[in-house]
Design a protein around this motif. Structure first.
Motif, short mmCIF file in Angstrom:
data_model
loop_
_atom_site.label_atom_id
_atom_site.label_comp_id
_atom_site.label_asym_id
_atom_site.label_seq_id
_atom_site.Cartn_x
_atom_site.Cartn_y
_atom_site.Cartn_z
N LEU A 82 0.67 -1.10 0.15
CA LEU A 82 -0.37 -0.02 -0.20
C LEU A 82 0.75 1.25 -0.06
N ARG A 83 0.57 2.34 -0.72
CA ARG A 83 0.99 3.52 -0.36
C ARG A 83 0.09 4.82 -0.95
N ASP A 84 -0.05 5.17 -0.08
CA ASP A 84 -1.42 6.96 -0.05
C ASP A 84 -2.17 6.08 -0.03
N GLY A 85 -2.89 5.29 0.14
CA GLY A 85 -3.91 4.86 0.49
C GLY A 85 -4.77 3.57 -0.63
N LYS A 86 -3.37 3.75 -1.17
CA LYS A 86 -3.35 2.63 -2.66
C LYS A 86 -3.00 1.60 -3.31
N VAL A 87 -3.31 0.16 -3.22
CA VAL A 87 -2.70 -1.05 -3.52
C VAL A 87 -1.62 -0.37 -5.20
N VAL A 88 -0.18 -0.19 -4.69
CA VAL A 88 0.92 -0.78 -6.02
C VAL A 88 1.04 -1.30 -6.65
N HIS A 89 0.39 -3.05 -5.43
CA HIS A 89 1.71 -3.98 -5.96
C HIS A 89 0.95 -5.48 -5.12
N SER A 90 0.51 -6.70 -6.11
CA SER A 90 -0.17 -8.21 -5.69
C SER A 90 0.38 -8.51 -5.75
N GLY A 91 0.60 -9.54 -5.54
CA GLY A 91 1.46 -11.15 -6.14
C GLY A 91 2.62 -12.04 -5.28
N PRO A 92 3.06 -12.75 -5.52
CA PRO A 92 3.84 -13.51 -5.59
C PRO A 92 5.27 -12.74 -4.33
N ILE A 93 5.68 -13.14 -2.77
CA ILE A 93 6.26 -11.97 -2.47
C ILE A 93 8.01 -13.31 -3.56
N ALA A 94 8.07 -14.00 -3.85
CA ALA A 94 8.75 -14.98 -4.27
C ALA A 94 9.43 -13.91 -5.50
N ALA A 95 8.37 -13.05 -6.07
CA ALA A 95 8.92 -13.11 -7.05
C ALA A 95 9.37 -11.08 -7.39
N LEU A 96 9.34 -10.96 -6.27
CA LEU A 96 10.08 -9.51 -5.43
C LEU A 96 11.35 -9.73 -5.11
N ASP A 97 12.35 -8.63 -5.68
CA ASP A 97 13.11 -9.52 -4.67
C ASP A 97 13.97 -7.95 -4.15
N ARG A 98 14.46 -7.70 -3.16
CA ARG A 98 13.89 -7.05 -1.69
C ARG A 98 14.52 -5.16 -2.60
#
Length: 511
Positions: free
Chosen positions: A211-227
Motif C-alpha cells: 500500500l502507498r498513499d491509500g492505494k494498492v501499488v502491487h499484489s502478488g507472490p513475494i518470491a517474484a520481488l527482490d528486496r
C-alpha cells in the motif's frame, strides 16, 4: 477466505483508502506492507469491524458481510494480534486467555481448575512455560505478546491478523512465532502479516500487497520481488529515476566546522536501538534513513531524552547530557520536532501565541510573573520569519492548516535558541507549497550554523536536503552515505540489503 473490493475510507480531509482490492486466501501467509500513512492500519480496522467502509464490498468465506464491531468479527472467526498487547494486565494469564469464554461449572460459576489446566496446555504448545495463575503484568512484554498470540489461535479463528507481532520478541520467541504461523497455514487458516522487517517477510510470507498513499501499488507472490524492488514500491521511487524537480543538492555543505556539536555514542534501547552512534556538526544536515520501524524516531527520542536508553551517551559541544531527561536535553540546547504533531506537538485548543511561547515560558517569567511584552515580540518575530498564515496570534492553532501548524511547532523550538534541531518527518501531511517552505527554512537554519538531524520517509527529500545520510535497519546503523554516495539509488540499496551484506559495505558504519 477474506476479501475487499473497491474499498474506500474517508476521514475529514484525508482519503485513507482509495479503491483498495485485497484478498487473503486459506492456507496462505499474506504480507501487508507500506510506510506510515499508507493505509495498513485503516484496512485492518475495516476488516475487523472498527471502521465501516464508505464504499466497497467486504466478503468473508464467499459471502458479503458487514461487521458492526471487533467482537462481531472475532465471533465470526477473525482474530487480531496487535503490536501493543491489548489484554488485561491485572487479570491472571489464564483469565486473559479465556476472557469472555471461560469454562463453567454448575450455576454458571467459572471452573478455574479446568481453565488453568487448559491455559497451561495451550501455552506449552507454543513453547511458553509460565505460571498461568500469575497476573499478566508480572510477565515481560515478549511473554505477554506470546499470551496474546496463544489467545488469538485458540479461538477457532479462520483468519489471523498479526500487526508487527515480533516487535517485542526475543529471537527464540520469533522462531516459535514463525513455527506457529506455519502451523496455522498448514491448517488452512489465512494469515495476514504486517511487518516492516524484510527478512521476516521473505522467510514466512507467500504473498505480498504493498500500500502507498491509500492505494494498492502491487499484489502478488513475494518470491517474484527482490528486496530492492519491494523497497522501491513502498517508497514510490525507482532505481535510476531522473528527478526533474525538488531542491538542488548541496554539494559543498553548509559551511560545517570540524568539531561536532552533537554526539550520540552507542545508544541502546532494548528491542529498539543497538549501539547507535552518530555526530552532527554546526551548519550540517544529517539525514536518518530507513523504513518504518528501523529506529529513526527512537534515535531522535533517545537523543532528546524522550526515550530513556539502557546504555549509551549523548554529548552537546563535548559536554555530557543526562539521558532520559527531556528538560536536561532542552537546557543543553536540543530541540525535537516530533513525528506526530497532533499527538505530541501542538495543543490544538490553545492559540498560536500560546503554542509558540509554551517551551520558552520559564525564561520569560520572573518571580512567577510572565513578561507579556517579551512573548508578543517573540511571537511576532517568528510569525513573520516563518510566514505563519493565521488571522492573528490569538487564533486557535487547531484551526490552521497542517503546514502552518508545523511552522508553529518550529517557531516554538527556535524561540529556545537551540544548538541542535531534531526534525522527525517535518513535511509529512502538509501540502506541496508548505513543504517547499519548510525545506527552505531547514536549509536557512543550517546556513545560520544550526546542527540539524533530519528524519524523512521521502528518499528525495532526504537525499536533496542532507549533507550525509545515516541508514538504520532493525535499530542498528547499517551504512553511512557521504559525498557522491548520497543518492536515492545508494539509499534504497542500503535499506534493501540484508544485514550481512551491509555490515562491511563501502561507506558503512564499520568503515
Amino acid at each position: 477466505m477474506l476479501s475487499v473490493t473497491g474499498l474506500t475510507k474517508v476521514f475529514p480531509g484525508t482519503l485513507a483508502l482509495d479503491g483498495v482490492d485485497f484478498r487473503a486466501a486459506a492456507g496462505e501467509v499474506h504480507a501487508l506492507i507500506g510506510e506510515n500513512g499508507a493505509g495498513k492500519s485503516t484496512l485492518i480496522k475495516v476488516l475487523t469491524g472498527v471502521y465501516a467502509p464508505d464504499a466497497g464490498v467486504l466478503e468473508y468465506q464467499g459471502e458479503e458481510v458487514t461487521f458492526g464491531s471487533p467482537l462481531q468479527a472475532q465471533h465470526a472467526g477473525i482474530s487480531t494480534i496487535y503490536q501493543e498487547v491489548n489484554l488485561v494486565p491485572l487479570m491472571s494469564v489464564a483469565r486473559n486467555l479465556f476472557l469472555g469464554r471461560e469454562p463453567r461449572r454448575a450455576f454458571g460459576l467459572i471452573d478455574f481448575r479446568r481453565m488453568n489446566k487448559e491455559a497451561a496446555r495451550a501455552l506449552r504448545s507454543l513453547g511458553v512455560s509460565v505460571d498461568v495463575r500469575r497476573p499478566l503484568k508480572d510477565l515481560g512484554v515478549g511473554a505477554q505478546q506470546m499470551v496474546a498470540l496463544t489467545r488469538a489461535v485458540s479461538v477457532d479463528a479462520r483468519v489471523v491478523i498479526m500487526d508487527e507481532p515480533t516487535s517485542s520478541l526475543e529471537p527464540r520467541e520469533v522462531r516459535t512465532l514463525f513455527g506457529v504461523i506455519r502451523m496455522l497455514r498448514d491448517r488452512g487458516i489465512a494469515v495476514i502479516y504486517v511487518s516492516h522487517r524484510l527478512e521476516e517477510l521473505y522467510e514466512v510470507c507467500d504473498t505480498v500487497t504493498v500500500l502507498r498513499d491509500g492505494k494498492v501499488v502491487h499484489s502478488g507472490p513475494i518470491a517474484a520481488l527482490d528486496r530492492l524492488r519491494l523497497v522501491s514500491l513502498m517508497l514510490g521511487r525507482e532505481m535510476g529515476e531522473v528527478r526533474s524537480e525538488g531542491l538542488t543538492k548541496f554539494t559543498g555543505g553548509h559551511g560545517k566546522s570540524a568539531e561536532p556539536v552533537l554526539e550520540a555514542r552507542r545508544l541502546t534501547v532494548r528491542h529498539q536501538l543497538h549501539d547507535v552512534s552518530l555526530t552532527v556538526r554546526p551548519g550540517e544536515v544529517v539525514g536518518l534513513g530507513g523504513l518504518l520501524g528501523s529506529g529513526r524516531s527512537e534515535t531522535a527520542k533517545a537523543i532528546s531524552g524522550a526515550l530513556p536508553p539502557d546504555a549509551g551517551q549523548v554529548l552537546v559541544a563535548g559536554a555530557p547530557v543526562r539521558t532520559g531527561s527531556t528538560p536536561a536535553a532542552i537546557r543543553a540546547g536540543i530541540s525535537l520536532l516530533p513525528e506526530d504533531r497532533k499527538a505530541e506537538g501542538i495543543v490544538p485548543g490553545l492559540s498560536v501565541r500560546e503554542n509558540i511561547a509554551l517551551a520558552a515560558l520559564p525564561g520569560l517569567s520572573r518571580f512567577g510573573l510572565v513578561d507579556e511584552g517579551k512573548i508578543d515580540r517573540i511571537v511576532d518575530t517568528f510569525m513573520r520569519r516563518l510566514s505563519i498564515k493565521a488571522s492573528g496570534p490569538h487564533q486557535k492553532v487547531g484551526e490552521l492548516s497542517g503546514g502552518n501548524q508545523q511552522k508553529v511547532l518550529l517557531a516554538r523550538w527556535l524561540a529556545m535558541n537551540p544548538k541542535v534541531l531534531l526534525l522527525d518527518e517535518p513535511t509529512r501531511g502538509i501540502d506541496v507549497g508548505a513543504k517547499a517552505e519548510v525545506q527552505a527554512l531547514i536549509d536557512e537554519l543550517a546556513d545560520d550554523g544550526l546542527a540539524v538531524l533530519l528524519i524523512s520517509s521521502d528518499p528525495e527529500e532526504l537525499v536533496e536536503g542532507s549533507d550525509r545520510v545515516v541508514v538504520l535497519k532493525d535499530g542498528a546503523i547499517v551504512r553511512e552515505l557521504t559525498g557522491d554516495d548520497v543518492t536515492e539509488d545508494h539509499l534504497m540499496t542500503a535499506i534493501a540489503a540484508s544485514p550481512a551484506a551491509t555490515a562491511h559495505a563501502p561507506g558503512s558504519g564499520d568503515d
